[in-house]
Structure formats: C-alpha cells, structure tokens
Design a protein around this motif. Structure first.
Motif, PDB file in Angstrom:
ATOM      1  N   GLY A   9       1.797  -6.184   3.874  1.00  0.00           N
ATOM      2  CA  GLY A   9       1.198  -6.914   4.621  1.00  0.00           C
ATOM      3  C   GLY A   9      -0.186  -6.306   5.330  1.00  0.00           C
ATOM      4  O   GLY A   9      -0.589  -6.851   6.262  1.00  0.00           O
ATOM      5  N   SER A  10      -0.635  -5.404   4.599  1.00  0.00           N
ATOM      6  CA  SER A  10      -1.796  -4.712   5.072  1.00  0.00           C
ATOM      7  C   SER A  10      -2.705  -4.341   3.616  1.00  0.00           C
ATOM      8  O   SER A  10      -2.518  -4.418   2.735  1.00  0.00           O
ATOM      9  CB  SER A  10      -1.512  -3.530   5.927  1.00  0.00           C
ATOM     10  OG  SER A  10      -2.946  -2.693   6.166  1.00  0.00           O
ATOM     11  N   VAL A  20       6.337  -1.600   7.579  1.00  0.00           N
ATOM     12  CA  VAL A  20       6.299  -0.231   7.101  1.00  0.00           C
ATOM     13  C   VAL A  20       7.855   0.278   6.854  1.00  0.00           C
ATOM     14  O   VAL A  20       8.667   0.458   7.563  1.00  0.00           O
ATOM     15  CB  VAL A  20       5.609   0.591   8.220  1.00  0.00           C
ATOM     16  CG1 VAL A  20       5.179   2.177   7.753  1.00  0.00           C
ATOM     17  CG2 VAL A  20       4.323   0.021   8.888  1.00  0.00           C
ATOM     18  N   VAL A  21       7.729   0.431   5.610  1.00  0.00           N
ATOM     19  CA  VAL A  21       8.932   1.272   5.214  1.00  0.00           C
ATOM     20  C   VAL A  21       8.899   2.485   4.685  1.00  0.00           C
ATOM     21  O   VAL A  21       8.131   2.878   4.112  1.00  0.00           O
ATOM     22  CB  VAL A  21       9.464   0.248   4.061  1.00  0.00           C
ATOM     23  CG1 VAL A  21      10.802   0.787   3.451  1.00  0.00           C
ATOM     24  CG2 VAL A  21       9.644  -1.146   4.164  1.00  0.00           C
ATOM     25  N   ALA A  22       9.835   3.355   5.049  1.00  0.00           N
ATOM     26  CA  ALA A  22       9.707   4.956   4.712  1.00  0.00           C
ATOM     27  C   ALA A  22      10.614   5.054   3.611  1.00  0.00           C
ATOM     28  O   ALA A  22      11.573   4.563   3.294  1.00  0.00           O
ATOM     29  CB  ALA A  22      10.429   5.873   5.756  1.00  0.00           C
ATOM     30  N   GLU A  23       9.821   5.458   2.384  1.00  0.00           N
ATOM     31  CA  GLU A  23      10.524   6.033   1.028  1.00  0.00           C
ATOM     32  C   GLU A  23      11.167   7.132   0.890  1.00  0.00           C
ATOM     33  O   GLU A  23      11.943   7.297  -0.213  1.00  0.00           O
ATOM     34  CB  GLU A  23       9.507   5.352   0.098  1.00  0.00           C
ATOM     35  CG  GLU A  23       8.668   4.245   0.169  1.00  0.00           C
ATOM     36  CD  GLU A  23       9.371   3.137  -0.644  1.00  0.00           C
ATOM     37  OE1 GLU A  23      10.652   3.195  -0.947  1.00  0.00           O
ATOM     38  OE2 GLU A  23       9.137   1.769  -0.261  1.00  0.00           O
ATOM     39  N   VAL A  83       0.957  -1.175   0.020  1.00  0.00           N
ATOM     40  CA  VAL A  83      -0.079   0.027  -0.114  1.00  0.00           C
ATOM     41  C   VAL A  83       0.991   1.270   0.074  1.00  0.00           C
ATOM     42  O   VAL A  83       1.791   1.258   1.056  1.00  0.00           O
ATOM     43  CB  VAL A  83      -0.838  -0.089   1.221  1.00  0.00           C
ATOM     44  CG1 VAL A  83      -1.893   1.440   1.108  1.00  0.00           C
ATOM     45  CG2 VAL A  83      -1.630  -1.216   1.323  1.00  0.00           C
ATOM     46  N   ALA A  84       0.748   2.036  -0.999  1.00  0.00           N
ATOM     47  CA  ALA A  84       1.633   3.416  -1.133  1.00  0.00           C
ATOM     48  C   ALA A  84       0.766   4.420  -0.350  1.00  0.00           C
ATOM     49  O   ALA A  84      -0.469   4.627  -0.629  1.00  0.00           O
ATOM     50  CB  ALA A  84       1.783   3.758  -2.534  1.00  0.00           C
ATOM     51  N   VAL A  85       1.425   5.153   0.678  1.00  0.00           N
ATOM     52  CA  VAL A  85       0.744   6.041   1.363  1.00  0.00           C
ATOM     53  C   VAL A  85       1.535   7.609   1.257  1.00  0.00           C
ATOM     54  O   VAL A  85       2.882   7.394   1.327  1.00  0.00           O
ATOM     55  CB  VAL A  85       0.730   5.554   2.876  1.00  0.00           C
ATOM     56  CG1 VAL A  85      -0.089   6.745   3.780  1.00  0.00           C
ATOM     57  CG2 VAL A  85       0.019   4.181   3.110  1.00  0.00           C
TER      58      VAL A  85
END
Length: 586
Positions: free
Chosen positions: A263-264, A251-254, A224-226
């Motif tokens: 996973g969500s 959760v990975v900070a881009e 999921v891109a946030v």
C-alpha cells in the motif's frame, strides 16, 4: 485451441481424486499458464489430457482427442519431467532417433539444437548435461515435429533467470505464429510475467480462469521490498504514520533485516526512512502472491470458496458423467527400421558387448584347443561343456533383451507419452535388426576364432568340415533364436533382466527336458516328410529342395533347436496375449 472438459482422475481407495471436474481452455496464439502449488494436481491434469492416466473427461486438440490424431508428435509437443533418453546417448543422437520416430528428416535435429542454443553441445552425452541444458534438450524434443500445441510441465524448473527469460521468449514466439502453449508453474510471479492467461487450480479444482491483467489485479499485490539493519524501528515508525494519516499501509517483517510494505511506494518508504534517520540498504518494487481471492461459490467440500469468473471455460457444457479416459498406448515410430538402427548403435553399449563377446570367444577357443578333445564345431563357436551358451550367442541374447528393456527404462518414443508401445511395425523392425546383429556377431566370432586358432596352433587344426552348411545353419539359428528370445521376453515383462533370464532358461531348463523326451527309442521315422509336405502345399517346389527341407528339420529336431522353437513359440503367444489385453482395456 486446447479444450479440457471435466478432467477427473481415478480416485485411489477412499482418497478424493487428485483432479476433480477440471475444465478450461487454452486459446491459440496465447501462452496459458496452469498455476498451482506443489501437489495441486497440475502434472496429473497434463497426464489426463495426454491419455497417460486413467480417469474421466476429454481433451480436444483443435477439435480432436489425442487418440484420433494420426501423428500426435506433429500436433502436440510434450515435455513431462526430464529428457527420457539413455544417459550415454548424445544430444544429437537422441534427437535424430526421435526424428525417425516422428517421421521428420534427420536434419531437423541440428536445426532444433541451433534454436535451443545447444549447437555446440550436440556430441555431449545426456548424462553430463546440466539442468538448464537438459530442459533445453527436452524443449527441442517437444518441438521436433513442428507441433501446433505445446504441453510443458514446469519447463523453467532448474533454469537461471537469464535462461527463463529466453524460454519465455521462445514460448511467446511459438504462440505468435498461431500455436497454443500450455505450461505449468507454481510461481505466481512467473505466471504473471510469462503468460497471457492464467488458470489457477487448488486441490485439483478450478479456482480461477483469468487474463493476466485480471490475475495480476486480483491475485497479486504490489509491494515495496526494504532491507535495513533497523527493520523493527522503521516498521514501527511507518505504522504510526499510517495510522495518523489514516492510510491503508501494511508493514510485514520477513525476517532478519527485510520488510515488505504493502500500500505504499518506494518514494514514500524512502522519505519515511530519511525522516527517522534509518539507513536503507535495499529499496525495490516487487509483486507478491496474495493467495486465493475468496468469493462465495459452489462445488467445494464444506462450502469453501471458489472463483470461476465468466469466460470461455465456464461456458462449456459439462455432462453429469464425463467420458472415461483410458490409458492408450502411444503411436509407434513412423520409420521403425531407421529408429531401431539409431537406437541400437547410438550408444557404445552395443559395440562394447560385441567386442567383449568376441574377445572372450577367442580366448575360450584357444583354451579348448589345448586339450585336443573338443570337436571342431565347438572350437569355432567357443562352446565349452561348462557354459550353457557360447559367448557370441549369449551376447546376441543380451542385445535382444536390451532392445526393449532399455526403452522401458529410458522411454524414447514420443517423449513424455508413457511406456514404449509394442506395435507390429516396431516389433518387425526389432526382430529384423536383432537377427542381423546376431548373424554379424556369429560370423565375426567364427572367423575370429578360426584366425586365432591358426595363429596359435597352425593351419592344420582348422579345416572346412564336410557338414559345414548344416553347422552354419545350426549356429545361425542358435544366435538368432537367443536374440529373439531375449527381445520377446523383455517386451512381455518390460525388463532387461527377464530377457536375459529367458535366454539362459533355454539351455539350463528347456534343453534338459527336451533331451529327456527324446531319450527313448523311436519307432517312427520322418523319412519322406518333404514328399508329404509337397502333397499338402499349393506350390510345387523342385525335388532338389528336399535336401534343404530335411536339413532344416534335422536342425530343429536337435535338442537345442527344439528347445528354442518351443521357447520362442511360448514367448510369441505371451507377447500377442499381452498386446491384445492392452488393447481390450480401451
């Protein structure tokens, strides 16, 4: 069916091969993507398949290697790099020229322009095309012969998302008709969207050969891109909730305000942002590359993992020493004369050179006539003593040099299959067309100079000389000899400059040497030569022809004629030698 077995490139010095023991299949009716990062050996693998690069292994196109196929352009359509054409040639002219090479009707060019969406740009020059139009024209060149197999290197490079969607639809339409499609890409998401089967390579070795469903499941991870101005706050909150609920959420900070959540789902991420009062500017499902899935395997240096799932490619038996892949010349054009005419007059360079030569020739003839010392033969061809050659003869030599030189600079035959071949049919067509062009230029120069002299000084200056046939034969021989010298030298050395140098070397270097050889007194005469030739010949020609034989001998015996004869003989021998040496390599 395309079968690549044991492809191995020739290593350079102590470096490992770029492609090492690569084996896979591309079945008909499906689109196969050859996936790998830049520098992984994708392009080298294609060149090995097309026999453009030396190495080991074999590639079968419907059961036959490429050199065993009579008309390769009708079996394999190739796109490697940019469109290999002269930048000032029009898109339609380029395709019509390739139609003659492939032996298909010229109307096929307009049909393909319509298919690839360039119907209104047929008269636009190749050098002015955008990147997307260039790729469309390259695809049209690959489809000219209606091939069964398409081999394309990064066909979507430089295309917009809309153009990529169009390209993928066209490739799927070709596969739906039973054709085989193999294209390279470095984007895993594009491979998952556009292909039915994905062959992944790394450092020139096979990593995985999978159906697209297996590839998406094992090589790609949904995410999921946030995008939010409080990325760090939302990431910390979601990580705490995941640990509390014991869920596998990453959760990975881009960078900046962007997060990637693995996973969500969009609904879960949106609910978490709402609970914690975090504004969200973007929320979308995406698919990202997870990198190679490592499982224990063999065949990699240092015990590195390798994935080779069961499939058709792994079932192919590979010999311990695959057969060598020599570099083989491409097939010559099926219609060489038509091809050569379209090549010559498809660019404005030919007309510009001829026009410039005629203008300079007319100006020099007027200047020479002012002194009143130049003979009529020099006036008509505009040959002052300061110049090594008349302008028209030099222009004929330049056009002859461009005949091969432009092709080696902008390969046109069998696009993507390497340098231009030097086949007997193509050579004969080039010799005939260059000779005809040289004769036309010589005739226009003489007629134009005579008319200019009449206008400038009156009709008394120009008259028909008594030895007009001999002068015409000498002038025609000089023009054709210069054209052929430039053509053969450019074919031998694969360079336009070498052809021009060979043309200038005749009057500058060879003629003085011949003049020194002929300067001494002669104790023998060639009188009676026609009679002696008649005794050796099987067919008896009429006695009236003796006069023409002696005239031809006198023309050749002149220093310029003899120098041209010697130069052409040397160039022909060099051309034959280099051609035989190229054949001996394979």
């Amino acid at each position: 069916m395309l079968q690549a077995i044991g492809l191995t490139s020739a290593p350079r010095r102590d470096n490992p091969p770029v492609v090492d023991d690569l084996t896979f299949e591309a079945p008909p009716g499906r689109v196969t993507a050859l996936l790998g990062a830049p520098g992984s050996g994708k392009s080298t693998a294609l060149r090995l398949m097309l026999e453009l690069q030396a190495g080991r292994g074999v590639t079968y196109f419907r059961g036959r290697p490429l050199h065993r196929i009579g008309h390769p352009a009708r079996e394999v359509g190739v796109l490697l790099g940019d469109v290999p054409g002269h930048p000032v040639r029009t898109a339609r002219g380029q395709l019509r020229m390739l139609c003659a090479a492939a032996g298909v009707p010229a109307s096929r060019a307009d049909e393909l322009l319509e298919v690839v969406g360039l119907a209104g740009l047929g008269d636009q020059r190749i050098g002015t095309l955008s990147a997307g139009m260039d790729r469309r024209l390259g695809l049209a060149s690959a489809l000219l012969g209606d091939p069964h197999t398409l081999v394309l290197d990064e066909p979507s490079k430089g295309l917009s998302p809309r153009e990529r969607s169009w390209l993928h639809g066209l490739l799927r339409a070709h596969a739906a008709e039973g054709g085989t499609v193999l294209h390279t890409t470095s984007d895993p998401k594009e491979a998952a969207r556009a292909a039915d089967r994905v062959v992944t390579i790394d450092d020139g070795r096979l990593v995985a050969d999978q159906d697209v469903a297996d590839f998406s499941r094992t090589r790609l991870r949904p995410r999921v891109a946030v995008r939010t101005p409080h990325a760090a706050r939302l990431a910390a909150a979601m990580s705490r909730e995941a640990r509390a609920s014991r869920r596998s959420v990453e959760v990975v900070a881009e960078g900046g305000s962007r997060l990637s959540v693995y996973g969500s789902s969009c609904a879960e991420v949106g609910d978490a942002a709402y609970r914690h009062g975090v504004p969200v500017h973007q929320l979308a499902d995406e698919t990202g590359d997870a990198g190679p899935v490592a499982v224990p395997g063999q065949g990699r240096p240092g015990g590195a993992p390798r994935i080779v799932p069961p499939g058709p490619a792994s079932a192919v038996a590979i010999s311990e020493l695959p057969p060598p892949i020599p570099v083989r010349p491409a097939r010559g054009p099926l219609r060489p004369l038509r091809y050569e005419l379209r090549r010559l007059f498809g660019v404005r360079t030919t007309v510009m050179i001829m026009a410039a030569a005629l203008v300079v020739s007319a100006g020099l003839s007027v200047v020479l006539a002012r002194s009143g010392k130049a003979p009529l033969s020099d006036l008509l061809v505009a040959w002052p003593p300061l110049l090594p050659l008349p302008p028209a003869a030099f222009a004929a030599g330049l056009l002859g040099a461009l005949s091969f030189g432009d092709e080696f600079r902008y390969p046109a035959l069998a696009a993507g299959r390497g340098t231009v071949p030097r086949r007997l049919g193509l050579l004969t067509a080039k010799l005939a067309v260059s000779a005809g062009t040289a004769l036309l230029l010589a005739l226009l120069a003489v007629l134009g100079n005579a008319e200019v002299l009449r206008l400038a000084y009156g009709g008394d200056l120009v008259s028909v000389p008594v030895n007009a046939p001999r002068m015409a034969a000498s002038w025609a021989g000089l023009s054709i000899g210069c054209a052929w010298a430039g053509l053969l030298a450019a074919g031998v050395f694969r360079l336009t400059g070498a052809g021009v140098a060979a043309v200038l070397a005749v009057p500058v270097l060879v003629v003085p040497l011949v003049q020194k050889l002929l300067a001494g007194p002669s104790a023998r005469s060639i009188a009676g030569l026609p009679g002696r030739l008649r005794e050796l010949a099987w067919l008896q020609w009429p006695y009236e022809a003796d006069r023409w034989v002696m005239a031809a001998v006198r023309v050749v015996a002149q220093p310029v004629g003899l120098a041209l004869t010697l130069s052409l003989s040397a160039l022909i021998c060099a051309y034959v030698f280099t051609g035989l040496r190229g054949k001996a390599r394979w």
